[in-house]
Design a protein around this motif. Structure first.
Motif, mmCIF file in Angstrom:
data_model
loop_
_atom_site.group_PDB
_atom_site.id
_atom_site.type_symbol
_atom_site.label_atom_id
_atom_site.label_comp_id
_atom_site.label_asym_id
_atom_site.label_seq_id
_atom_site.Cartn_x
_atom_site.Cartn_y
_atom_site.Cartn_z
ATOM 1 N N SER A 147 5.571 -4.241 7.745
ATOM 2 C CA SER A 147 6.708 -3.326 7.638
ATOM 3 C C SER A 147 6.244 -2.008 7.028
ATOM 4 O O SER A 147 5.285 -1.966 6.258
ATOM 5 N N GLN A 148 6.954 -0.934 7.371
ATOM 6 C CA GLN A 148 6.638 0.384 6.836
ATOM 7 C C GLN A 148 7.895 1.035 6.274
ATOM 8 O O GLN A 148 9.014 0.750 6.715
ATOM 9 N N ALA A 149 7.682 1.936 5.298
ATOM 10 C CA ALA A 149 8.804 2.667 4.704
ATOM 11 C C ALA A 149 8.401 4.115 4.484
ATOM 12 O O ALA A 149 7.253 4.416 4.139
ATOM 13 N N VAL B 45 14.015 1.496 2.164
ATOM 14 C CA VAL B 45 14.081 0.452 3.193
ATOM 15 C C VAL B 45 12.752 0.334 3.937
ATOM 16 O O VAL B 45 12.221 1.311 4.455
ATOM 17 N N PHE B 46 12.237 -0.898 3.988
ATOM 18 C CA PHE B 46 11.073 -1.209 4.811
ATOM 19 C C PHE B 46 11.556 -1.727 6.165
ATOM 20 O O PHE B 46 12.406 -2.612 6.225
ATOM 21 N N VAL C 215 3.133 0.759 3.257
ATOM 22 C CA VAL C 215 2.966 -0.303 4.250
ATOM 23 C C VAL C 215 2.927 -1.636 3.526
ATOM 24 O O VAL C 215 2.288 -1.782 2.481
ATOM 25 N N TYR C 216 3.653 -2.609 4.076
ATOM 26 C CA TYR C 216 3.614 -3.975 3.563
ATOM 27 C C TYR C 216 3.126 -4.893 4.685
ATOM 28 O O TYR C 216 3.620 -4.768 5.809
ATOM 29 N N PRO C 217 2.207 -5.834 4.412
ATOM 30 C CA PRO C 217 1.442 -5.976 3.177
ATOM 31 C C PRO C 217 0.283 -4.970 3.145
ATOM 32 O O PRO C 217 -0.066 -4.385 4.182
ATOM 33 N N SER C 218 -0.333 -4.801 2.004
ATOM 34 C CA SER C 218 -1.410 -3.812 1.879
ATOM 35 C C SER C 218 -2.589 -4.156 2.785
ATOM 36 O O SER C 218 -3.313 -3.271 3.233
ATOM 37 N N SER D 210 0.854 -1.194 0.000
ATOM 38 C CA SER D 210 0.000 0.000 0.000
ATOM 39 C C SER D 210 0.885 1.238 0.000
ATOM 40 O O SER D 210 1.624 1.489 0.953
ATOM 41 N N VAL D 211 0.818 2.028 -1.073
ATOM 42 C CA VAL D 211 1.599 3.264 -1.206
ATOM 43 C C VAL D 211 0.637 4.444 -1.097
ATOM 44 O O VAL D 211 -0.381 4.480 -1.800
#
Length: 216
Positions: free
Chosen positions: A140-142, A152-153, A102-105, A64-65
């Motif tokens: 994870s977030q970036a 980097v996440f 954010v991963y995963p969306s 999710s961007v």
């Protein structure tokens, strides 16, 4: 006859209004441009979590961007993988703005702004066959102002490492207590737990001053 003409005029006005709204949406969406970003996982934050904690992406996964122009989330897909690095591709508004994702969306609760997103960490965690953690809970977030280099996440959850105490355990429940509330996390493997394997459960980061209890 006057009533009939009036209804026709109202219907025509509604069609024109709907057409204007559709045209506006088309104009907004036509402002999208396809972008590709190179991303990398911080070691130990994503994957099967084997002994080496080596991070790995998988093609087809979605990230999710945040689109700060349209104030919405855009799903980007992992299109290629090379070790801890991957490329994600998707459509987003035209402009030079920071990358926030954010991963995963599926972990996104709500985007409040480009730097503020609520996360959903599942309390029911199902471990696939051959793994020791539910991949969907490794959130994870970036955030980066420099999108020309690898983004980097970083891990956004806390991981509890455990081994089942005896054979034939099909489910383990962890209840973590805070001052005014408790949260129960349930971990269930595809088959019974293996007593020789270390497993992981993801929980929301925080202080659990009142401790916790384990049930199986």
């Amino acid at each position: 006859m006057k009533h009939f003409i009036g209804r026709v005029l109202l219907l025509a006005a509604a069609v024109i209004a709907a057409s204007c709204v559709a045209e506006q949406i088309d104009r907004e969406e036509s402002g999208l441009v396809e972008k590709t970003y190179t991303v990398v996982m911080e070691p130990g934050t994503r994957a099967i979590l084997g002994d080496d904690l080596y991070p790995s992406w998988e093609k087809g996964e979605t990230v999710s961007v945040y689109d700060p122009v349209a104030h919405v989330s855009r799903n980007f897909s992992v299109t290629s993988v090379s070790g801890a690095k991957a490329e994600i591709k998707g459509a987003i508004s035209v402009g030079n703005f920071p990358f926030s994702a954010v991963y995963p969306s599926s972990a996104v609760g709500k985007w409040n702004s480009i730097s503020d997103c609520t996360l959903n960490i599942p309390v029911q965690q199902n471990i696939p066959e051959g793994r020791n953690v539910d991949p969907s809970v490794l959130v994870s977030q970036a955030y980066s102002d420099n999108t020309s280099s690898a983004i980097v996440f970083r891990n956004s959850v806390s991981l509890l490492k455990f081994k089942p105490g005896h054979e034939s355990v099909e489910e383990i429940s962890f209840v973590l207590h805070q001052e005014e509330s408790s949260t129960e996390y349930v971990v269930k493997p595809a088959s019974a737990f293996d007593t020789d394997v270390w497993y992981y459960m993801a929980v929301a980061p925080g202080e659990y001053g009142s401790g916790g209890t384990v049930k199986s």
